[in-house]
Design a protein around this motif. Structure first.
Motif, PDB file in Angstrom:
ATOM      1  N   ARG A 158       4.106   0.190 -10.126  1.00 52.60           N
ATOM      2  CA  ARG A 158       3.061   0.750 -10.982  1.00 52.60           C
ATOM      3  C   ARG A 158       2.242  -0.362 -11.628  1.00 52.60           C
ATOM      4  N   SER A 165      -6.090  -2.173  -9.668  1.00 48.05           N
ATOM      5  CA  SER A 165      -7.175  -1.277 -10.089  1.00 48.05           C
ATOM      6  C   SER A 165      -8.106  -1.950 -11.080  1.00 48.05           C
ATOM      7  N   LYS A 166      -7.603  -2.967 -11.767  1.00 49.69           N
ATOM      8  CA  LYS A 166      -8.433  -3.708 -12.709  1.00 49.69           C
ATOM      9  C   LYS A 166      -9.198  -4.835 -12.035  1.00 49.69           C
ATOM     10  N   SER A 200      -0.049  -1.788  -9.041  1.00 49.87           N
ATOM     11  CA  SER A 200      -1.165  -0.882  -8.771  1.00 49.87           C
ATOM     12  C   SER A 200      -2.205  -0.964  -9.885  1.00 49.87           C
ATOM     13  N   LEU A 201      -1.725  -1.019 -11.133  1.00 50.44           N
ATOM     14  CA  LEU A 201      -2.637  -1.122 -12.269  1.00 50.44           C
ATOM     15  C   LEU A 201      -3.403  -2.439 -12.235  1.00 50.44           C
TER      16      LEU A 201
END
Length: 212
Positions: free
Chosen positions: A126, A133-134, A129-130
């Motif tokens: 997670r 995404s940034k 993934s974060l």
């Protein structure tokens, strides 16, 4: 039985596996209230591998001290506090749980190792993934495949405050009992120094990958 992941984490961080095992076992075999007698104590010792009742009382007294179990001294009746009460007492960070088949409590340690490894694999996934995404473009899983995930023993050792060798033992035992699957990770080495013996001595084993 459903065991909170945060209870497992605290158990491993604080190195209280045998005491928590008694707490969980009593939750499983009772309605939450119980009275002790010689037959009950003998049965508990047999099922949890305690060699003598002295070991049982050692862990029971700790549970009483922590107030995970309370005693009505007039009636000689014990009460086990609920997970909800325990979560408040220990300030759980999350409330997710994992299902353990209590038929064989001798596998509880291996189950806890597998559960916590799975938890941190998913946590890192997670976070990874974060991060992507940034727009950072960095990834903690450099295997290039979503079928398995790397969790170095160094990372597990750091979050649980244990040695890397202990973290490796956790991983091996969880794998042995089928709670995780481990596959070897190999890499092609370029420009290997001519003095191979010294080179290999300096190498640190690459982390195994974990299939969930």
């Amino acid at each position: 039985m459903n065991i909170p992941v945060q209870l497992i984490r605290i158990t491993l961080e604080q190195k209280i596996k045998n005491t928590v095992k008694l707490y969980l076992y009593l939750k499983w075999i009772t309605s939450g209230h119980f009275i002790l007698n010689g037959h009950v104590i003998k049965s508990i010792c047999n099922n949890l591998g305690y060699k003598t009742p002295k070991t049982f009382y050692k862990h029971l007294n700790l549970l009483l001290k922590w107030k995970w179990i309370t005693l009505n001294s007039k009636k000689g009746r014990y009460r086990i506090i609920s997970y909800k009460q325990l979560a408040k007492k220990l300030n759980f960070r999350a409330y997710s749980g994992v299902i353990f088949d209590p038929v064989d409590f001798s596998k509880l340690n291996a189950f806890m190792y597998g559960a916590i490894i799975s938890y941190f694999v998913k946590y890192r996934r997670r976070a990874d993934s974060l991060s992507r995404s940034k727009g950072s473009g960095r990834s903690s899983n450099r295997n290039g495949s979503s079928s398995y995930n790397s969790l170095p023993c160094k990372y597990l050792a750091g979050v649980l405050n244990i040695s890397q060798s202990t973290a490796s033992e956790y991983k091996q035992l969880a794998h042995k009992h089928g709670f995780i699957t481990v596959v070897k990770k190999y890499e092609t080495l370029d420009n290997v120094p001519s003095d191979n013996n010294n080179y290999w001595k300096e190498l640190i084993d690459k982390p195994n990958a974990i299939v969930l």
